[in-house]
Design an enzyme around this catalytic site. Structure first.
Site, PDB file in Angstrom:
ATOM      1  N   LYS A  39      76.890  25.520  35.713  1.00  0.00           N
ATOM      2  CA  LYS A  39      77.301  26.802  36.289  1.00  0.00           C
ATOM      3  C   LYS A  39      76.609  27.048  37.629  1.00  0.00           C
ATOM      4  O   LYS A  39      75.556  26.481  37.937  1.00  0.00           O
ATOM      5  CB  LYS A  39      76.986  27.939  35.311  1.00  0.00           C
ATOM      6  N   ARG A  49      78.248  24.265  24.756  1.00  0.00           N
ATOM      7  CA  ARG A  49      79.460  23.731  25.392  1.00  0.00           C
ATOM      8  C   ARG A  49      79.043  23.074  26.703  1.00  0.00           C
ATOM      9  O   ARG A  49      78.583  23.756  27.623  1.00  0.00           O
ATOM     10  CB  ARG A  49      80.466  24.858  25.622  1.00  0.00           C
TER      11      ARG A  49
END
Length: 354
Positions: free
Chosen positions: A294, A329
């Protein structure tokens, strides 16, 4: 009226020798010796630490949270596969899109190559593979449901034939239906079943597990809607959404929650959620953490591009495991699985040498 929250804290290496002083978190590998009791009244929050040994003295309205924090998470059964949550599991990200932020185009237009990548990640230790056909990056182009079906179904069919457990990453009911028919067993919806009016009914009728993620808005995932206390605000939102989905007919044991790192959140918001992650165990649902590659990792490390965020991704995954996240994830499966195995070795040694 005051509202109460409980965040497990003061974790210990082993429960041995601490009878009555520690409790196990969600039936997993973690034990903690205290709760952070948060009381919010008229917009102001106060905090104090409460030893586990004094849990019986907590307000009556908090006792249900105490029970949910301790209750083991029910394993998921996907056909012949069982996914247990007594330790953190890895969900592998498989994007079949031309424009995903980290790996867009890697297998786009080649279902065979995409399926081979998914089978490889399952062999590397992923409990299931999360297949997505629409990028949810900021300013990503919307994809017509028919095109999304055409992207994901051939891949899912191949993965299912290979015996791989699969989730479908979509917010469209038409895609959910097609993916479940093709062999997917979990719906992972970044809009928490709010984007498409038919989505909740699809999940209820299928009887499948579902991931409910917090985002800024069901139709604008990156709109920031959070105020000065993002941790409690996201908790409240997920709590309300879980209650609605459960009332519609999805058992709580089949609901997975995701705080939505990076969706409608500043770096400060994301860090607050990551530091307070154990709070979400109070919902009584398995917790998914999706922080892999991210943007916040780049922001904290000299603007490293997405393909150079492995170290930060593994660090966040381990932090999640150490705060009880049941599902991680990730893009980088073997590296994350290795890190978790080493961490598991540390936990096992602590138990055997106490």
């Amino acid at each position: 009226m005051a509202r109460f929250y409980l965040r497990p804290t003061a974790f210990v290496d082993t429960p041995i020798g601490f009878d009555g002083e520690v409790t196990r978190l969600a039936g997993g590998l973690l034990w903690h010796s205290a709760y952070e009791l948060i009381e919010r009244h008229e917009g102001r929050a106060s905090k104090r630490l409460v030893p586990v040994s004094e849990a019986g003295s907590l307000p009556d309205e908090v006792q249900a949270i105490v029970a949910r924090l301790a209750a083991p998470r029910v394993p998921l059964t996907l056909g012949t596969r069982t996914i247990r949550f007594d330790q953190s599991q890895v969900a592998a990200i498989l994007n079949v899109t031309p424009d995903s932020f980290s790996d867009g185009g890697a297998t786009y237009g080649d279902p065979e190559a995409a399926a081979e990548a998914g089978v490889r990640m399952a062999g590397e230790g992923a409990a299931f593979v999360d297949v997505g056909g629409e990028s949810t990056r900021p300013k990503g182009e919307p994809v017509w449901a028919g095109d999304e079906v055409a992207r994901v179904v051939p891949v899912i069919e191949r993965l299912a034939r290979a015996g791989v457990a699969i989730s479908i990453d979509t917010r469209k009911a038409e895609v959910m239906e097609a993916a479940l028919a093709a062999g997917a067993g979990i719906v992972n919806d970044v809009s928490a079943l709010l984007h498409d009016d038919r989505a909740l009914d699809i999940v209820v009728r299928a009887g499948c597990p579902v991931v409910l993620m917090h985002a800024g808005d069901p139709n604008d995932l990156h709109e920031r809607t959070l105020g000065p206390d993002p941790l409690l605000q996201v908790y409240d939102w997920l709590e309300a959404r879980v209650a609605t989905v459960e009332a519609a007919g999805v058992p709580r044991a089949k609901i997975i929650v995701d705080p939505g790192i990076g969706f409608g959140k500043t770096i400060a918001d994301n860090l607050a959620l990551l530091n307070g992650l154990a709070l979400f165990q109070g919902l009584g649902c398995p917790l998914m953490l999706g922080a892999s590659r991210k943007r916040m990792i780049g922001a904290l490390s000299n603007e490293a591009p997405a393909d150079q965020r492995l170290g930060g991704s593994v660090a966040l995954a381990l932090n999640g495991a150490m705060l009880g996240a049941q599902i991680l994830r990730v893009h980088d499966v073997p590296e994350t699985v290795q890190a978790l195995r080493v961490w598991r070795g540390l936990r096992d040694q602590a138990l055997t040498s106490a």
